[in-house]
Design a protein around this motif. Structure first.
Motif, mmCIF file in Angstrom:
data_model
loop_
_atom_site.group_PDB
_atom_site.id
_atom_site.type_symbol
_atom_site.label_atom_id
_atom_site.label_comp_id
_atom_site.label_asym_id
_atom_site.label_seq_id
_atom_site.Cartn_x
_atom_site.Cartn_y
_atom_site.Cartn_z
ATOM 1 N N LEU A 1 66.276 58.606 50.721
ATOM 2 C CA LEU A 1 66.057 58.489 49.284
ATOM 3 C C LEU A 1 67.079 57.489 48.754
ATOM 4 O O LEU A 1 68.280 57.709 48.896
ATOM 5 C CB LEU A 1 66.287 59.873 48.662
ATOM 6 C CG LEU A 1 65.666 60.253 47.335
ATOM 7 C CD1 LEU A 1 64.150 60.097 47.373
ATOM 8 C CD2 LEU A 1 66.027 61.703 47.006
ATOM 9 N N ALA A 2 66.607 56.388 48.193
ATOM 10 C CA ALA A 2 67.522 55.383 47.629
ATOM 11 C C ALA A 2 67.700 55.663 46.142
ATOM 12 O O ALA A 2 66.721 55.703 45.392
ATOM 13 C CB ALA A 2 66.971 53.979 47.838
ATOM 14 N N VAL A 3 68.954 55.879 45.736
ATOM 15 C CA VAL A 3 69.275 56.145 44.327
ATOM 16 C C VAL A 3 69.953 54.897 43.773
ATOM 17 O O VAL A 3 71.075 54.568 44.152
ATOM 18 C CB VAL A 3 70.223 57.352 44.186
ATOM 19 C CG1 VAL A 3 70.416 57.698 42.714
ATOM 20 C CG2 VAL A 3 69.722 58.548 44.972
ATOM 21 N N THR A 4 69.264 54.202 42.881
ATOM 22 C CA THR A 4 69.754 52.929 42.352
ATOM 23 C C THR A 4 70.111 53.074 40.880
ATOM 24 O O THR A 4 69.324 53.594 40.091
ATOM 25 C CB THR A 4 68.679 51.832 42.515
ATOM 26 O OG1 THR A 4 68.381 51.701 43.912
ATOM 27 C CG2 THR A 4 69.151 50.488 41.965
ATOM 28 N N THR B 1 56.089 45.159 59.594
ATOM 29 C CA THR B 1 56.062 44.585 58.235
ATOM 30 C C THR B 1 56.649 45.559 57.218
ATOM 31 O O THR B 1 57.452 45.172 56.367
ATOM 32 C CB THR B 1 54.619 44.199 57.835
ATOM 33 O OG1 THR B 1 54.143 43.248 58.787
ATOM 34 C CG2 THR B 1 54.579 43.561 56.453
ATOM 35 N N ILE B 2 56.253 46.837 57.323
ATOM 36 C CA ILE B 2 56.769 47.855 56.392
ATOM 37 C C ILE B 2 58.291 47.950 56.509
ATOM 38 O O ILE B 2 59.009 47.963 55.500
ATOM 39 C CB ILE B 2 56.123 49.232 56.670
ATOM 40 C CG1 ILE B 2 54.678 49.235 56.173
ATOM 41 C CG2 ILE B 2 56.904 50.363 56.016
ATOM 42 C CD1 ILE B 2 53.916 50.508 56.476
ATOM 43 N N ALA C 1 63.789 55.758 45.051
ATOM 44 C CA ALA C 1 62.715 55.331 45.957
ATOM 45 C C ALA C 1 62.736 56.216 47.193
ATOM 46 O O ALA C 1 63.779 56.379 47.828
ATOM 47 C CB ALA C 1 62.895 53.867 46.342
ATOM 48 N N ASP C 2 61.571 56.790 47.526
ATOM 49 C CA ASP C 2 61.505 57.711 48.664
ATOM 50 C C ASP C 2 61.085 56.978 49.938
ATOM 51 O O ASP C 2 60.489 55.901 49.885
ATOM 52 C CB ASP C 2 60.503 58.836 48.359
ATOM 53 C CG ASP C 2 60.704 60.046 49.277
ATOM 54 O OD1 ASP C 2 61.790 60.162 49.884
ATOM 55 O OD2 ASP C 2 59.786 60.874 49.380
ATOM 56 N N ASN C 3 61.393 57.581 51.070
ATOM 57 C CA ASN C 3 60.994 57.094 52.407
ATOM 58 C C ASN C 3 61.579 55.743 52.774
ATOM 59 O O ASN C 3 60.976 55.001 53.563
ATOM 60 C CB ASN C 3 59.459 57.017 52.534
ATOM 61 C CG ASN C 3 58.759 58.303 52.138
ATOM 62 O OD1 ASN C 3 57.996 58.312 51.187
ATOM 63 N ND2 ASN C 3 59.036 59.380 52.834
ATOM 64 N N VAL C 4 62.739 55.380 52.224
ATOM 65 C CA VAL C 4 63.264 54.033 52.492
ATOM 66 C C VAL C 4 63.799 53.867 53.917
ATOM 67 O O VAL C 4 63.987 52.743 54.376
ATOM 68 C CB VAL C 4 64.353 53.609 51.472
ATOM 69 C CG1 VAL C 4 63.777 53.486 50.077
ATOM 70 C CG2 VAL C 4 65.542 54.553 51.505
ATOM 71 N N LEU C 5 64.038 54.980 54.612
ATOM 72 C CA LEU C 5 64.511 54.852 56.006
ATOM 73 C C LEU C 5 63.343 54.903 57.000
ATOM 74 O O LEU C 5 63.513 54.623 58.171
ATOM 75 C CB LEU C 5 65.543 55.943 56.331
ATOM 76 C CG LEU C 5 66.821 55.864 55.486
ATOM 77 C CD1 LEU C 5 67.800 56.962 55.901
ATOM 78 C CD2 LEU C 5 67.484 54.496 55.612
ATOM 79 N N PHE C 6 62.179 55.237 56.519
ATOM 80 C CA PHE C 6 60.913 55.205 57.251
ATOM 81 C C PHE C 6 61.053 55.608 58.721
ATOM 82 O O PHE C 6 61.081 54.775 59.617
ATOM 83 C CB PHE C 6 60.245 53.835 57.134
ATOM 84 C CG PHE C 6 58.798 53.842 57.542
ATOM 85 C CD1 PHE C 6 57.858 54.521 56.787
ATOM 86 C CD2 PHE C 6 58.372 53.211 58.695
ATOM 87 C CE1 PHE C 6 56.519 54.549 57.169
ATOM 88 C CE2 PHE C 6 57.039 53.235 59.086
ATOM 89 C CZ PHE C 6 56.114 53.910 58.312
ATOM 90 N N ARG C 7 61.151 56.912 58.929
ATOM 91 C CA ARG C 7 61.159 57.494 60.285
ATOM 92 C C ARG C 7 62.312 57.011 61.166
ATOM 93 O O ARG C 7 62.214 57.000 62.382
ATOM 94 C CB ARG C 7 59.827 57.220 60.993
ATOM 95 C CG ARG C 7 58.618 57.641 60.187
ATOM 96 C CD ARG C 7 57.321 57.310 60.867
ATOM 97 N NE ARG C 7 56.207 57.507 59.964
ATOM 98 C CZ ARG C 7 54.935 57.372 60.309
ATOM 99 N NH1 ARG C 7 54.614 57.031 61.541
ATOM 100 N NH2 ARG C 7 53.972 57.562 59.442
ATOM 101 N N GLY C 8 63.374 56.541 60.519
ATOM 102 C CA GLY C 8 64.537 56.112 61.292
ATOM 103 C C GLY C 8 64.485 54.671 61.774
ATOM 104 O O GLY C 8 65.416 54.191 62.420
ATOM 105 N N TYR C 9 63.421 53.948 61.421
ATOM 106 C CA TYR C 9 63.281 52.561 61.906
ATOM 107 C C TYR C 9 64.067 51.557 61.070
ATOM 108 O O TYR C 9 64.396 50.471 61.543
ATOM 109 C CB TYR C 9 61.803 52.130 61.919
ATOM 110 C CG TYR C 9 60.925 52.926 62.857
ATOM 111 C CD1 TYR C 9 61.287 53.107 64.193
ATOM 112 C CD2 TYR C 9 59.739 53.501 62.414
ATOM 113 C CE1 TYR C 9 60.480 53.848 65.053
ATOM 114 C CE2 TYR C 9 58.926 54.234 63.268
ATOM 115 C CZ TYR C 9 59.308 54.399 64.584
ATOM 116 O OH TYR C 9 58.516 55.132 65.432
#
Length: 199
Positions: A191-194, A163-164, A142-150
């Motif tokens: 990037l979350a690698v599950t 919400t995001i 899954a990409d963008n899981v850290l969303f700009r550091g937030y």
């Protein structure tokens, strides 16, 4: 192929299309090369850039089903895919991803690799919907899981992103519970690698 990918990078930059960025790309490719997937499900085609990267670095018999909502992006993606060596290996399903995931469930298909790069607020829903379609030892990226550091850390989240960010935190928690184990690569935007542990 490299020339086609460079052209796509230029198009994405010019038209502000989000594709996996340079910092995240190496980590993404490393995961794909380790997994060497055969049957791939991608949620979020955009212009087909990550589809082509996976096709180039996956198994020799790779087959990719990719979901995209935007008719305009489907048209652009199909144009690029048709110019590649993988035109018969990548199949775009247009329409709402949540609805298309339910349709795919009905087919009984199994995927050994899933790449999620679509509406961030829907990651939890997508994860639940792909469960019946996961092959043994499937890898979910899954990409963008850290969303700009937030998502991690003490950076205050602007109201419009609350919400995001909340839902991405829920996603990370969900994929960190048994029988899953998740590693978060902080390259790019996270990037979350599950992976599913053997049960």
């Amino acid at each position: 192929m490299d020339e086609l990918l460079r052209e796509m990078e230029g198009y994405a930059a010019l038209h502000h299309v989000p594709i996996i960025n340079e910092r995240g790309r190496q980590a993404f490719l490393q995961v794909v090369q380790e997994a060497r997937p055969h049957r791939v499900l991608e949620i979020g085609t955009a212009i087909g850039y990550s589809s082509l990267l996976m096709a180039q670095h996956g198994a020799a018999d790779i087959d990719i089903t990719t979901l995209e909502l935007s008719d305009e992006r489907i048209k652009v993606a199909q144009g690029y895919i048709d110019r590649s060596a993988y035109a018969d290996r990548i199949h775009i399903m247009g329409g709402d991803a949540a609805e298309n995931l339910l349709k795919l469930q009905m087919t009984g298909q199994k995927f050994d690799f899933v790449f999620i790069d679509a509406a961030k607020g829907q990651y939890v829903d997508y994860f639940h919907k792909i469960q019946p379609m996961l092959a043994d030892k499937a890898v979910i990226l899954a990409d963008n899981v850290l969303f700009r550091g937030y998502v991690k850390g003490d950076v205050p989240t602007p109201r419009r992103f609350k919400t995001i960010v909340k839902r991405l935190r829920e996603y990370i928690e969900l994929v960190s519970q048994p029988p899953y184990v998740t590693e978060i690569l902080e390259n790019g935007d996270g990037l979350a690698v599950t992976r599913r542990l053997d049960t």
